[in-house]
Design an enzyme around this catalytic site. Structure first.
Site, PDB file in Angstrom:
ATOM      1  N   CYS A   1      -2.477  15.248 -54.349  1.00 56.24           N
ATOM      2  CA  CYS A   1      -2.460  15.901 -52.862  1.00 56.24           C
ATOM      3  C   CYS A   1      -3.002  14.887 -52.035  1.00 56.24           C
ATOM      4  O   CYS A   1      -2.444  14.493 -51.098  1.00 56.24           O
ATOM      5  CB  CYS A   1      -3.127  17.256 -53.085  1.00 56.24           C
ATOM      6  SG  CYS A   1      -3.536  17.888 -51.279  1.00 56.24           S
TER       7      CYS A   1
ATOM      8  N   GLY B   1      -6.998  14.105 -56.277  1.00 53.28           N
ATOM      9  CA  GLY B   1      -5.440  14.599 -57.081  1.00 53.28           C
ATOM     10  C   GLY B   1      -4.586  13.976 -56.524  1.00 53.28           C
ATOM     11  O   GLY B   1      -4.473  13.000 -55.540  1.00 53.28           O
TER      12      GLY B   1
ATOM     13  N   ALA C   1      11.836  19.123 -51.446  1.00 46.30           N
ATOM     14  CA  ALA C   1      10.794  18.397 -50.646  1.00 46.30           C
ATOM     15  C   ALA C   1      10.458  17.055 -50.715  1.00 46.30           C
ATOM     16  O   ALA C   1      10.260  16.441 -49.354  1.00 46.30           O
ATOM     17  CB  ALA C   1       9.359  19.244 -50.716  1.00 46.30           C
TER      18      ALA C   1
ATOM     19  N   HIS D   1       2.388  34.102 -24.827  1.00 46.98           N
ATOM     20  CA  HIS D   1       3.602  33.327 -24.189  1.00 46.98           C
ATOM     21  C   HIS D   1       2.840  32.078 -23.138  1.00 46.98           C
ATOM     22  O   HIS D   1       1.921  32.224 -22.447  1.00 46.98           O
ATOM     23  CB  HIS D   1       4.091  34.186 -22.978  1.00 46.98           C
ATOM     24  CG  HIS D   1       5.039  33.363 -22.215  1.00 46.98           C
ATOM     25  ND1 HIS D   1       6.470  32.991 -22.702  1.00 46.98           N
ATOM     26  CD2 HIS D   1       5.136  33.153 -20.960  1.00 46.98           C
ATOM     27  CE1 HIS D   1       7.307  32.554 -21.857  1.00 46.98           C
ATOM     28  NE2 HIS D   1       6.195  32.455 -20.913  1.00 46.98           N
TER      29      HIS D   1
HETATM   30  P1  NAD Z   1      11.986  19.512 -56.935  1.00 50.57           P
HETATM   31  O1  NAD Z   1      12.110  19.704 -58.343  1.00 50.57           O
HETATM   32  O2  NAD Z   1      11.666  20.426 -55.962  1.00 50.57           O
HETATM   33  O3  NAD Z   1      13.562  19.147 -56.792  1.00 50.57           O
HETATM   34  C1  NAD Z   1      14.374  18.184 -57.360  1.00 50.57           C
HETATM   35  C2  NAD Z   1      15.904  18.153 -56.596  1.00 50.57           C
HETATM   36  O4  NAD Z   1      16.537  16.914 -57.562  1.00 50.57           O
HETATM   37  C3  NAD Z   1      16.390  19.410 -56.921  1.00 50.57           C
HETATM   38  O5  NAD Z   1      17.123  19.750 -55.738  1.00 50.57           O
HETATM   39  C4  NAD Z   1      17.647  18.883 -57.856  1.00 50.57           C
HETATM   40  O6  NAD Z   1      18.609  19.701 -57.878  1.00 50.57           O
HETATM   41  C5  NAD Z   1      18.008  17.493 -57.723  1.00 50.57           C
HETATM   42  N1  NAD Z   1      18.218  16.726 -58.938  1.00 50.57           N
HETATM   43  C6  NAD Z   1      17.721  16.543 -60.193  1.00 50.57           C
HETATM   44  N2  NAD Z   1      18.473  15.868 -60.610  1.00 50.57           N
HETATM   45  C7  NAD Z   1      19.354  15.437 -59.926  1.00 50.57           C
HETATM   46  C8  NAD Z   1      20.353  14.327 -60.085  1.00 50.57           C
HETATM   47  N3  NAD Z   1      20.704  13.715 -61.496  1.00 50.57           N
HETATM   48  N4  NAD Z   1      21.214  13.831 -58.897  1.00 50.57           N
HETATM   49  C9  NAD Z   1      21.046  14.336 -57.828  1.00 50.57           C
HETATM   50  N5  NAD Z   1      20.062  15.511 -57.629  1.00 50.57           N
HETATM   51  C10 NAD Z   1      19.486  15.740 -58.665  1.00 50.57           C
HETATM   52  O7  NAD Z   1      11.319  18.104 -56.634  1.00 50.57           O
HETATM   53  P2  NAD Z   1      10.728  17.155 -55.747  1.00 50.57           P
HETATM   54  O8  NAD Z   1      11.442  17.444 -54.391  1.00 50.57           O
HETATM   55  O9  NAD Z   1      10.560  15.904 -56.427  1.00 50.57           O
HETATM   56  O10 NAD Z   1       9.160  17.834 -55.482  1.00 50.57           O
HETATM   57  C11 NAD Z   1       8.453  17.880 -56.829  1.00 50.57           C
HETATM   58  C12 NAD Z   1       7.387  19.052 -56.636  1.00 50.57           C
HETATM   59  O11 NAD Z   1       6.510  18.750 -55.602  1.00 50.57           O
HETATM   60  C13 NAD Z   1       7.938  20.234 -56.236  1.00 50.57           C
HETATM   61  O12 NAD Z   1       7.149  21.320 -57.026  1.00 50.57           O
HETATM   62  C14 NAD Z   1       7.607  20.424 -54.743  1.00 50.57           C
HETATM   63  O13 NAD Z   1       7.524  21.708 -54.286  1.00 50.57           O
HETATM   64  C15 NAD Z   1       6.377  19.759 -54.698  1.00 50.57           C
HETATM   65  N6  NAD Z   1       6.129  19.042 -53.167  1.00 50.57           N
HETATM   66  C16 NAD Z   1       5.763  19.944 -52.227  1.00 50.57           C
HETATM   67  C17 NAD Z   1       5.903  19.378 -51.026  1.00 50.57           C
HETATM   68  C18 NAD Z   1       5.432  20.372 -49.730  1.00 50.57           C
HETATM   69  O14 NAD Z   1       4.742  21.483 -50.128  1.00 50.57           O
HETATM   70  N7  NAD Z   1       5.647  19.842 -48.514  1.00 50.57           N
HETATM   71  C19 NAD Z   1       6.048  18.401 -50.762  1.00 50.57           C
HETATM   72  C20 NAD Z   1       6.522  17.370 -51.714  1.00 50.57           C
HETATM   73  C21 NAD Z   1       6.463  17.727 -53.115  1.00 50.57           C
END
Ligand code: NAD
Length: 464
Positions: A43, A41, A181, A443
């Site tokens: 991931c 996938g 993220a 530690h």
């Molecule tokens: P997200 O949905 O977590 O965040 C999107 C961000 O974009 C939000 O903060 C939102 O306010 C902002 N945003 C939306 N429209 C906007 C606009 N017009 N202008 C400016 N800002 C705007 O999405 P993501 O970061 O794309 O991640 C997608 C998914 O993948 C999430 O579910 C995330 O948890 C997952 N992911 C997880 C990891 C991890 O676990 N390390 C890493 C990458 C992605």
């Protein structure tokens, strides 16, 4: 007439689907897995794994950039980002091969192609026309990057993480839209290579879903690094300027409208579930805002059909999908299935600095109305953190004052993503901060900060 009869058909071979398939094999089921692309996938192929590989490369480059801090003089060095991309593909492919091996080992039959549900117990593979039948079906088709109207992904100048993960040159200057993220992880990947990065976030903080104190500390560290950002900055649309590849973003802020220019725009504004073209409507499978609606055992409203992972949009994380897959399979196998407690599942962001959390933020905990206790401890007095020269940040534990239930944990700083394990265990064992404090932490180690934050709940931290 159906060609092939199974106990279970799984649609999608990501961390949800392939883990469900293995659990089903362990329970003696004969299962089929339909996947149109590589196993593993998003991931393994285009998400968690290649990005973590690139983040390690960025960390190496960052160490060279700051070699002086360690008394090391580096006259000149060059960092080839293309090699970093190559390494990320090697790591991804190796893990995909690993999943292929696990499928063979567990005698799971793989069908290549697009699956469509043609009946409650029937799946057709579009390309081959094969019809598979099974009493139970699990939909694990995941999600894909979404964009916003006016900001169409063109795969060249306006890209998602998918295209970024094949881009062999560092985009510079780069504007990242969205500071969750994906947004902050890509800022971490590119900045050490010298990219001029600006992050635009519509909400009032970077990492807006985290505890506010963590977001504020994160912003301080971004400022220190020279990663530019604007919060309360909503991107409305993108415009290509003339013959040059430059993109002009129209951004609304509380102060008014402004234009932000960039060579490339990385859109990280969230994901949308892959729930289309599966035949869900014909079977009457209920959706909620495009995601498949499920109960605590991952059952849809149609008996025998389950859905797990990002297509349910419960908590879109790989480890959640895998855990949901196990819950679904154990439920359909009539075993005791454990519904997930989403407040006990760690959420990790592999930016620099790392951020990790679990459960409620302080604001959410206060909304519950009961009295809360907070234990907070910084990394800057921890010997190990100072030794590795990575000591900004803290651990904050929020608990219920009366009963000691841990309501939320928020961490920012060195390797905090790896410190989540102790809290996941503590939460699943219903421990209190006192019990965490009673555990002796090695530690020198970063885990000492967990013990100290737990003690700080009672005003008894030792090194402060
Ligand atoms: P997200 O949905 O977590 O965040 C999107 C961000 O974009 C939000 O903060 C939102 O306010 C902002 N945003 C939306 N429209 C906007 C606009 N017009 N202008 C400016 N800002 C705007 O999405 P993501 O970061 O794309 O991640 C997608 C998914 O993948 C999430 O579910 C995330 O948890 C997952 N992911 C997880 C990891 C991890 O676990 N390390 C890493 C990458 C992605």
């Amino acid at each position: 007439m159906p060609d092939t009869q199974f106990d279970l058909i799984i649609i999608g071979g990501g961390p949800g689907g392939y883990v469900a398939a293995i659990r089903a094999a362990q329970l003696g089921m004969k299962s089929a897995l339909v996947e149109r692309d590589n196993l593993g996938g998003i991931c393994l192929n285009w998400g968690c794994i290649p990005t973590k590989t690139l983040i390690k490369n960025a960390e190496v480059v960052d160490t060279f950039n700051h070699a002086k801090d360690f008394g090391v003089t580096v006259e000149k060095f060059s960092a080839d980002y293309g090699s970093a991309i190559d390494r990320s593909r090697v790591v991804s492919n190796r893990l995909v091969k690993g999943v292929e091996f696990l499928m063979k080992k567990n005698k799971i039959e793989i069908f290549k192609g697009d699956a469509v549900l043609t009946a409650r117990d029937q799946v057709q593979v579009k390309q081959s026309g094969q019809t598979l039948t099974a009493k139970n079906i699990i939909i694990a088709t995941g999600a894909r990057p979404r964009s916003i109207p006016g900001l169409d992904l063109d795969g060249k100048n306006v890209i998602s993480s998918r295209e970024a993960l094949e881009l062999k040159d560092v985009p510079n200057p780069l504007v990242i839209v969205g500071a969750s993220a994906i947004g902050v992880e890509f800022a971490t990947i590119y900045h050490p290579y010298g990219a001029d990065v600006t992050i635009l976030e519509a909400l009032p903080h970077l990492l807006p879903k985290e505890d506010e104190e963590v977001s504020v500390e994160f912003e301080k560290q971004m400022q220190r690094k020279g990663i530019q950002f604007k919060t309360n900055a909503k991107v409305e649309k993108a415009e290509k300027s003339g013959t040059r590849s430059e993109i002009k973003l129209h951004v609304t802020t509380p102060q008014g409208s402004e234009i932000v220019a960039a060579d490339k725009v990385l859109v990280a504004v969230g994901i949308q579930p892959n729930s289309e073209n599966l035949g869900l409507e014909a079977l009457g499978i209920a959706l909620e805002r495009g995601a498949i609606a499920v109960n605590e055992f991952m059952q849809t409203n149609v008996p025998g059909i389950y859905a797990i992972g990002d297509v349910t949009m419960k908590l879109a994380l790989a480890h959640v999908a895998s855990a949901q897959g196990i819950t679904a399979v154990e439920h359909l196998a009539n075993k005791i299935a454990r519904p997930l407690d989403y407040n006990a599942i760690p959420r990790c962001t592999y930016s620099d600095p790392q951020v990790a959390s679990l459960g409620l933020t302080e604001a959410q905990a206060r909304e519950l109305g009961g009295e809360i206790a907070i234990g907070k401890f910084p990394f800057r007095v921890n010997g190990k953190a100072l030794g590795i020269n990575n000591y900004e940040g803290f651990i904050k534990i929020i608990s219920d004052k009366k009963y000691g239930e841990i309501l939320g944990v928020h961490m920012i700083g060195p390797e905090v993503t790896d410190l989540t394990g102790e809290f996941a265990l503590a939460k699943s064992m219903e421990m209190t901060p006192l019990e965490l404090a009673h555990a002796v932490h090695a530690h020198p180690s970063l885990t000492e900060v967990i013990g100290e934050a737990a003690l700080a709940t009672y005003g008894e931290a030792i090194h402060m």
